[in-house]
Every structure is written in structure tokens, then in C-alpha cells.
Enzyme design. Structure first.
Site, PDB file in Angstrom:
ATOM      1  CG  ASP A   1       0.949  -4.036   1.868  1.00 25.36           C
ATOM      2  OD1 ASP A   1      -0.030  -5.240   3.555  1.00 25.36           O
ATOM      3  OD2 ASP A   1       1.075  -2.875   2.031  1.00 25.36           O
TER       4      ASP A   1
ATOM      5  CE  LYS B   1       3.065  -6.129   3.769  1.00 32.30           C
ATOM      6  NZ  LYS B   1       3.167  -5.129   4.397  1.00 32.30           N
TER       7      LYS B   1
ATOM      8  CD  GLU C   1       7.619  -0.307   7.510  1.00 29.21           C
ATOM      9  OE1 GLU C   1       6.512  -0.780   7.448  1.00 29.21           O
ATOM     10  OE2 GLU C   1       8.042   1.300   7.355  1.00 29.21           O
TER      11      GLU C   1
ATOM     12  CD  GLU D   1      -0.032  -1.243   8.224  1.00 30.21           C
ATOM     13  OE1 GLU D   1      -0.141  -0.326   9.569  1.00 30.21           O
ATOM     14  OE2 GLU D   1       0.682  -1.126   7.162  1.00 30.21           O
TER      15      GLU D   1
ATOM     16  CG  ASP E   1      -0.642  -0.270   2.407  1.00 29.42           C
ATOM     17  OD1 ASP E   1       0.844  -0.395   2.701  1.00 29.42           O
ATOM     18  OD2 ASP E   1      -1.000  -0.017   3.388  1.00 29.42           O
ATOM     19  CB  SER E   2       4.615   1.441  -0.162  1.00 28.61           C
ATOM     20  OG  SER E   2       4.898   0.614  -1.116  1.00 28.61           O
TER      21      SER E   2
HETATM   22  O1  KIV Z   1       3.370  -0.772   2.007  1.00 26.16           O
HETATM   23  C1  KIV Z   1       4.566  -1.720   1.538  1.00 26.16           C
HETATM   24  O2  KIV Z   1       6.083  -1.321   0.401  1.00 26.16           O
HETATM   25  C2  KIV Z   1       5.034  -2.245   3.083  1.00 26.16           C
HETATM   26  C3  KIV Z   1       5.981  -2.401   2.783  1.00 26.16           C
HETATM   27  C4  KIV Z   1       7.310  -1.702   3.359  1.00 26.16           C
HETATM   28  C5  KIV Z   1       7.220  -3.968   3.721  1.00 26.16           C
HETATM   29  O3  KIV Z   1       4.544  -2.586   3.529  1.00 26.16           O
END
Ligand code: KIV
Length: 262
Positions: A73, A103, A172, A105, A34-35
Site C-alpha cells: 500500500d 496499491k 471497499e 486509493e 496501510d491498515s
Molecule cells: O490497508 C488495507 O488493509 C487495505 C485493505 C482493507 C484492502 O487496504
């Protein structure tokens, strides 16, 4: 790979072309993070990215991956609400986005969600330490897990995620000795970002390691290339060439009435 002692190489990917290049480069996992909110959409945090946007990016990355395992994500509030929402949205990432795993959080507070998703047959990965979706709760992107109680809580959360069915966990921005302790304590692999060298694998944001993202540079980012300067330089040269009439040259142009011209 953890059992063999083979370190797992993970990078983020958000589009088909870069995903395909990274896949052929030999990456083990492509994470549609989600980055992408920061890197692709220009947002200050990962909070605004939506499910529909994640599904779209997952799909264009997944269609490029021939060998890499693709993880998508789950965006903010697509799973925190309850286990049924979590399963429905994980299902969308898998069925519409074509990822092989998701994934999310958090630790104990999302344990039910992890269990529900995993029991439905969707591989799910945890993410502990600095959890960017909670930025407005914490207020900073500082290192996590430095205080004794935070260390203890993170270690417990890692066990809870494993016991709930997570197949791996991203760590992280935590001290490397804490990451080493978690890695040794878990059977599932840990993937570190700013968590030192003792994790079972490493992940970076691709645009950071390529030197394309310049807004900030955390100390854990190693830049393997300086593409921002390269791209800016190429753009400036092109402008000069167009202005001066140096581009296109005759050999870059077509002539009329040539039957096999292409
Ligand atoms: O969203 C992302 O890029 C991440 C990584 C930094 C692990 O969750």
C-alpha cells in the site's frame, strides 16, 4: 484468474512469520496494507503510517512469500501530491520493499499518478468505495456508493483506473449490486472487502479474520478463528504457571556438564 472464473484470495500481511504461514496456506496475494497503522501500530486511522515504515513491512513480508503475489500500500500523501512523487514512492516500495505491485486509493483524482506508475513498469492497483486515508474528509466509515450520483461516479472511476493502467481494483464497503455491476463492466479484477460475493476476489485484514483485532468488528468480517481469546488464555496460564513454580519443569531445564546437551 478473472477470465477463468477462479476467485482470488487475498489477505493482509505485515510481518515475516504470518506472511510465510499465509503463503504456504495458498493465498494468491498478500497485501501489505496501510491498515498496519491500526493493527500493528495501534493508531485510530491509517493516516500516520510513513513511507519508511511501509518499506520496512513490505520487505519483511516480501522475503517470506514463495508463491503469493505481494502488493504494498502507498501511504497517505506518498502519491496524492503529484505523479513524480507517486512514481518515486512506488519505486521505493518495489526496489527497497521488494513488492511486486503497489496499491493506492482514489479514482479520477489519482488517474495521472496511476498512469505514470504503470507506464514505468510498476503494476498498480486502485481502491474505490470506502477509502480510509480520506477519513478526515468524509468523517465516517459508513457504506459508500448508495446514492445514485455516488454509484455513477464510482463506476466511472473504476473505468478511469482501468484506462489509466491499473491491473485491478479493491472495492471497499459498497453495496453488493454496485460491486457486481463494476465487476461485470471491467476487464481487470475487482477485489472486494465488504462489497459482497460478486467480486473477482476477496480481501480481509488477517488480524480481523483470525479474531485477533477486537476494537471493532464490521459486519463483513468473518472470523475464522478466535485467536484473541486463545492468546489471552495462553498468557494467563503462563502467568499462573510461573507464579506457582510449575514452569519450567525439569525436562524443560538443562543439567550441568552434559556434553551433548542442547
Ligand atoms: O490497508 C488495507 O488493509 C487495505 C485493505 C482493507 C484492502 O487496504
Amino acid at each position: 484468474m478473472k477470465r477463468d472464473g477462479t476467485r482470488i484470495a487475498v489477505l493482509t500481511a505485515y510481518d515475516h512469520l504470518l506472511a510465510s504461514l499465509l503463503d504456504t496456506a495458498g493465498l494468491d496475494v498478500l497485501l501489505v496494507g496501510d491498515s498496519l497503522a491500526n493493527v500493528v501500530q495501534g493508531e485510530d486511522t491509517t493516516v500516520p503510517v510513513t513511507m519508511d515504515q511501509m518499506v520496512y513491512h513490505c520487505r519483511i513480508v516480501a522475503s517470506a512469500a514463495r508463491r503469493a503475489f505481494v502488493v504494498g500500500d502507498m501511504p497517505f500523501l506518498s502519491y496524492q501530491t503529484n505523479a513524480e512523487d507517486a512514481l518515486r514512492n512506488a519505486g521505493r516500495l518495489m526496489k527497497e520493499g521488494r513488492v511486486e505491485a503497489v496499491k493506492l486509493e482514489g479514482g479520477r483524482e489519482v488517474a495521472q499518478q496511476v498512469r505514470r506508475i504503470a507506464e514505468a513498469g510498476v503494476p498498480v492497483m486502485g481502491h474505490l468505495g470506502l477509502t480510509p486515508q480520506s477519513i478526515h474528509q468524509f468523517g465516517t466509515y459508513r457504506v459508500r456508493g448508495r446514492q445514485t450520483e455516488d454509484r455513477q461516479r464510482l463506476l466511472e472511476d473504476a473505468h478511469i483506473l482501468q484506462d489509466s493502467g491499473a491491473f485491478g481494483v479493491v472495492l471497499e464497503k459498497i453495496p453488493s449490486d454496485l460491486a457486481a455491476e463494476v465487476t461485470a463492466a471491467l476487464e481487470i479484477p475487482t477485489i472486494g472487502i465488504g462489497a459482497g460475493p460478486h467480486c473477482d476476489g476477496q480481501v480481509l485484514v488477517t488480524h480481523d479474520m483470525l479474531g485477533m483485532f477486537e476494537r471493532f468488528r464490521p459486519r463483513f468480517v468473518r472470523r475464522y478463528r478466535e485467536l484473541a481469546a486463545e492468546i489471552r488464555g495462553a498468557g494467563a496460564e503462563y502467568v499462573q504457571d510461573v507464579r506457582a513454580g510449575r514452569f519450567p519443569a525439569l525436562e524443560e531445564s538443562y543439567r550441568g556438564a552434559a556434553p551433548k546437551d542442547s
